[in-house]
Write a protein that holds these residues in place. Structure first.
Motif, PDB file in Angstrom:
ATOM      1  N   ALA A 123       0.828  -1.216   0.000  1.00 45.82           N
ATOM      2  CA  ALA A 123       0.000   0.000   0.000  1.00 45.82           C
ATOM      3  C   ALA A 123       0.858   1.261   0.000  1.00 45.82           C
ATOM      4  O   ALA A 123       0.518   2.268  -0.617  1.00 45.82           O
ATOM      5  CB  ALA A 123      -0.934  -0.007   1.207  1.00 45.82           C
ATOM      6  N   LYS A 124       1.993   1.213   0.712  1.00 48.54           N
ATOM      7  CA  LYS A 124       2.863   2.393   0.807  1.00 48.54           C
ATOM      8  C   LYS A 124       3.858   2.489  -0.343  1.00 48.54           C
ATOM      9  O   LYS A 124       4.462   3.541  -0.556  1.00 48.54           O
ATOM     10  CB  LYS A 124       3.683   2.341   2.107  1.00 48.54           C
ATOM     11  CG  LYS A 124       2.949   2.780   3.342  1.00 48.54           C
ATOM     12  CD  LYS A 124       3.872   2.744   4.564  1.00 48.54           C
ATOM     13  CE  LYS A 124       5.051   3.686   4.487  1.00 48.54           C
ATOM     14  NZ  LYS A 124       4.904   4.944   5.192  1.00 48.54           N
ATOM     15  N   GLY A 125       4.079   1.358  -1.048  1.00 49.47           N
ATOM     16  CA  GLY A 125       5.177   1.324  -2.028  1.00 49.47           C
ATOM     17  C   GLY A 125       6.500   1.411  -1.288  1.00 49.47           C
ATOM     18  O   GLY A 125       7.454   2.039  -1.733  1.00 49.47           O
ATOM     19  N   PRO A 128       3.899   1.626  10.139  1.00 48.29           N
ATOM     20  CA  PRO A 128       4.710   2.764   9.715  1.00 48.29           C
ATOM     21  C   PRO A 128       3.802   3.984   9.621  1.00 48.29           C
ATOM     22  O   PRO A 128       2.580   3.859   9.794  1.00 48.29           O
ATOM     23  CB  PRO A 128       5.182   2.352   8.323  1.00 48.29           C
ATOM     24  CG  PRO A 128       4.060   1.518   7.803  1.00 48.29           C
ATOM     25  CD  PRO A 128       3.437   0.827   8.999  1.00 48.29           C
ATOM     26  N   SER A 129       4.376   5.150   9.363  1.00 52.06           N
ATOM     27  CA  SER A 129       3.537   6.323   9.131  1.00 52.06           C
ATOM     28  C   SER A 129       2.644   6.049   7.913  1.00 52.06           C
ATOM     29  O   SER A 129       3.065   5.384   6.959  1.00 52.06           O
ATOM     30  CB  SER A 129       4.404   7.559   8.907  1.00 52.06           C
ATOM     31  OG  SER A 129       5.394   7.300   7.942  1.00 52.06           O
ATOM     32  N   ALA A 130       1.401   6.563   7.955  1.00 51.31           N
ATOM     33  CA  ALA A 130       0.394   6.205   6.939  1.00 51.31           C
ATOM     34  C   ALA A 130       0.461   7.124   5.721  1.00 51.31           C
ATOM     35  O   ALA A 130      -0.496   7.839   5.404  1.00 51.31           O
ATOM     36  CB  ALA A 130      -1.002   6.238   7.567  1.00 51.31           C
ATOM     37  N   ASN A 131       1.615   7.103   5.037  1.00 46.72           N
ATOM     38  CA  ASN A 131       1.802   7.910   3.830  1.00 46.72           C
ATOM     39  C   ASN A 131       2.456   7.054   2.761  1.00 46.72           C
ATOM     40  O   ASN A 131       3.144   6.087   3.092  1.00 46.72           O
ATOM     41  CB  ASN A 131       2.732   9.102   4.147  1.00 46.72           C
ATOM     42  CG  ASN A 131       4.018   8.640   4.832  1.00 46.72           C
ATOM     43  OD1 ASN A 131       4.047   8.414   6.046  1.00 46.72           O
ATOM     44  ND2 ASN A 131       5.069   8.445   4.047  1.00 46.72           N
ATOM     45  N   PRO A 132       2.272   7.421   1.477  1.00 43.61           N
ATOM     46  CA  PRO A 132       3.047   6.714   0.452  1.00 43.61           C
ATOM     47  C   PRO A 132       4.543   6.906   0.747  1.00 43.61           C
ATOM     48  O   PRO A 132       4.947   7.972   1.219  1.00 43.61           O
ATOM     49  CB  PRO A 132       2.651   7.431  -0.849  1.00 43.61           C
ATOM     50  CG  PRO A 132       1.340   8.098  -0.547  1.00 43.61           C
ATOM     51  CD  PRO A 132       1.386   8.453   0.905  1.00 43.61           C
ATOM     52  N   LEU A 171       5.466  13.088   2.825  1.00 48.01           N
ATOM     53  CA  LEU A 171       5.280  13.661   4.165  1.00 48.01           C
ATOM     54  C   LEU A 171       4.415  12.758   5.036  1.00 48.01           C
ATOM     55  O   LEU A 171       3.434  12.175   4.558  1.00 48.01           O
ATOM     56  CB  LEU A 171       4.586  15.022   4.042  1.00 48.01           C
ATOM     57  CG  LEU A 171       5.416  16.145   3.423  1.00 48.01           C
ATOM     58  CD1 LEU A 171       4.509  17.271   2.958  1.00 48.01           C
ATOM     59  CD2 LEU A 171       6.443  16.664   4.420  1.00 48.01           C
ATOM     60  N   SER A 172       4.739  12.676   6.322  1.00 46.88           N
ATOM     61  CA  SER A 172       3.926  11.886   7.247  1.00 46.88           C
ATOM     62  C   SER A 172       2.599  12.594   7.509  1.00 46.88           C
ATOM     63  O   SER A 172       2.532  13.819   7.516  1.00 46.88           O
ATOM     64  CB  SER A 172       4.683  11.694   8.564  1.00 46.88           C
ATOM     65  OG  SER A 172       5.855  10.964   8.350  1.00 46.88           O
ATOM     66  N   PRO A 173       1.519  11.808   7.743  1.00 48.25           N
ATOM     67  CA  PRO A 173       0.189  12.400   7.924  1.00 48.25           C
ATOM     68  C   PRO A 173      -0.096  12.774   9.376  1.00 48.25           C
ATOM     69  O   PRO A 173       0.129  11.988  10.283  1.00 48.25           O
ATOM     70  CB  PRO A 173      -0.740  11.261   7.494  1.00 48.25           C
ATOM     71  CG  PRO A 173       0.032  10.016   7.778  1.00 48.25           C
ATOM     72  CD  PRO A 173       1.493  10.338   7.721  1.00 48.25           C
ATOM     73  N   SER A 180      16.552  11.295   0.906  1.00 49.20           N
ATOM     74  CA  SER A 180      15.331  11.950   0.430  1.00 49.20           C
ATOM     75  C   SER A 180      14.110  11.275   1.057  1.00 49.20           C
ATOM     76  O   SER A 180      13.892  10.092   0.919  1.00 49.20           O
ATOM     77  CB  SER A 180      15.212  11.887  -1.092  1.00 49.20           C
ATOM     78  OG  SER A 180      13.939  12.405  -1.473  1.00 49.20           O
ATOM     79  N   HIS A 181      13.339  12.064   1.769  1.00 51.19           N
ATOM     80  CA  HIS A 181      12.169  11.564   2.487  1.00 51.19           C
ATOM     81  C   HIS A 181      11.309  12.796   2.711  1.00 51.19           C
ATOM     82  O   HIS A 181      11.776  13.907   2.524  1.00 51.19           O
ATOM     83  CB  HIS A 181      12.660  10.995   3.823  1.00 51.19           C
ATOM     84  CG  HIS A 181      11.696  10.015   4.438  1.00 51.19           C
ATOM     85  ND1 HIS A 181      12.114   8.983   5.209  1.00 51.19           N
ATOM     86  CD2 HIS A 181      10.351   9.925   4.410  1.00 51.19           C
ATOM     87  CE1 HIS A 181      11.069   8.290   5.633  1.00 51.19           C
ATOM     88  NE2 HIS A 181       9.990   8.843   5.155  1.00 51.19           N
ATOM     89  N   TYR A 182      10.078  12.618   3.119  1.00 52.03           N
ATOM     90  CA  TYR A 182       9.210  13.763   3.433  1.00 52.03           C
ATOM     91  C   TYR A 182       9.131  14.741   2.258  1.00 52.03           C
ATOM     92  O   TYR A 182       9.071  15.946   2.447  1.00 52.03           O
ATOM     93  CB  TYR A 182       9.711  14.526   4.665  1.00 52.03           C
ATOM     94  CG  TYR A 182      10.064  13.641   5.823  1.00 52.03           C
ATOM     95  CD1 TYR A 182       9.079  12.926   6.485  1.00 52.03           C
ATOM     96  CD2 TYR A 182      11.379  13.503   6.253  1.00 52.03           C
ATOM     97  CE1 TYR A 182       9.394  12.088   7.550  1.00 52.03           C
ATOM     98  CE2 TYR A 182      11.701  12.680   7.322  1.00 52.03           C
ATOM     99  CZ  TYR A 182      10.701  11.981   7.962  1.00 52.03           C
ATOM    100  OH  TYR A 182      11.013  11.168   9.007  1.00 52.03           O
TER     101      TYR A 182
END
Ligand code: TXA
Ligand code: MG
Length: 332
Positions: free
Chosen positions: A70-72, A158-162, A166-168, A244-246
């Motif tokens: 779901a997150k890739g 994990p944080s619920a973002n692709p 950015l984290s939700p 690279s993140h967020y």
């Protein structure tokens, strides 16, 4: 309430497209609905005091695999196990005296501990992505601990973002990134802390900082009377700390004291900007506002500039996130 599934069979067998339902934490039956979905092997977005998490039964291989899908999320990046209490943690990891003190002081709360996995741990293999350690955390959010308690199993979340985004910090953020990829989001409003938990590795009676957060390394060192070491000192594995993140859609320029043509300036303290992380220069407030402010800026501009944030206390965690948000993207 009944699970609202479009997939006719247990979701373990197919990656369904769901009609994603958002249910308030105050609604009757919210806890049992979440537990029902988790027990059926489905994903549920859960609120925590830091950011929203994308949860699955941590003991079910196929359910955990769905998180990655779901997150890739790259399969080498392990997940945090969320537990209801210390007793549940002790069933999955070996808790040394030092780790036990940290749990007593900071749990429930935004501190994740990376500890040796117990050989008889029931946690599904993809959670630890091949490492012999597990990350455990007891969130300071009543409804989420209740869900875990009723499920009677830890949840991987994990944080619920692709992946890489950015984290939700709200249910709307989760929906914006993952709509259709899960059947249920439990909505508990704005996440109070706003950035993810501090991660500390405990190995051979030493403490290592794996990710800075609102509980600072200095504070932990002072409370425990021993240093919190840089993870590079003993090559402690931190597979998720990617440069690279967020990443928002917009470009990000850091340490901006003034606005350049076409930029939207995010201010802090004396640098007012178009929108501010904290006009009074309060670092906790800035952490709470960080992801939310960048998300909003991203909707209105293709170029974001951010004022300097002092690199002390919680500012260390904020700058860690900003540095990654500004880093060159994989696909750039
Ligand atoms: O506040 C939080 O921690 C949120 C909420 C939902 O609890 N969760 C979160 O999860 O931020 P995630 O997956 O976005 O970040 C977890 C980090 C990743 O960088 C991962 O690599 C690291 O924890 N991690 C997990 N297990 C680990 C392990 N065994 N050793 C080292 N790092 C680990
Ligand atoms: Mg994350």
């Amino acid at each position: 309430m009944r699970p609202n599934l479009l997939c006719p069979v247990n979701a373990k067998l197919c990656m369904a497209t769901f009609k994603t339902q958002v249910v308030s934490e105050t609604e009757n039956g919210a806890v049992s609905l979440a537990v029902q979905h988790l027990a059926a092997g489905n994903l549920v977005a859960i609120p925590t005091e830091t950011v929203y998490g994308l949860a699955a039964d941590a003991t079910e291989y196929a359910a955990v695999q769905q998180i990655y899908k779901a997150k890739g999320r790259p399969s080498f990046n392990p997940l945090i196990c969320h537990v209801a209490d210390v007793a549940m943690a002790k069933k999955i990891v070996t808790v040394s005296a030092l780790a036990s003190r940290l749990m007593e002081i900071y749990w429930p709360g935004p501190l994740t501990l990376v500890l040796p996995a117990r050989p008889d741990s029931p946690i599904a293999a993809p959670v630890s992505a091949g490492l012999d350690t597990l990350a455990v955390r007891c969130p300071n959010k009543g409804i989420t601990r209740e869900i875990i308690r009723k499920l009677e199993k830890p949840i991987a979340a994990p944080s619920a973002n692709p992946s890489g985004k950015l984290s939700p910090t709200s249910a709307a953020d989760v929906l914006a990134g993952l709509d259709g990829k899960l059947p249920l989001i439990i909505d508990a409003g704005d996440a109070p802390e706003g950035i993810e938990s501090t991660i500390i590795g405990v190995k051979n009676d030493k403490l290592y900082l794996l990710r800075p957060g609102t509980i600072t390394a200095d504070e932990i060192a002072e409370r425990l009377g021993q240093p919190v070491l840089d993870r590079n000192e003993d090559e402690i594995s931190a597979p998720g700390q990617l440069l690279s993140h967020y990443a928002p859609e917009a470009s990000v320029r850091l340490n901006a004291t003034e606005k350049r043509d076409g930029e939207l300036l995010i201010g802090f303290g004396d640098i007012k900007g178009d929108i501010s992380l904290s006009a009074s220069g309060d670092l906790s407030e800035a952490a709470h506002n960080l992801f939310k402010t960048i998300r909003n800026a991203d909707k209105t501009s293709t170029r974001i500039a951010v004022a300097p944030v002092p690199n002390e206390g919680i500012g260390i965690a904020i700058n860690d996130r900003l540095k990654r948000a500004a880093a060159p993207r994989k696909d750039a």
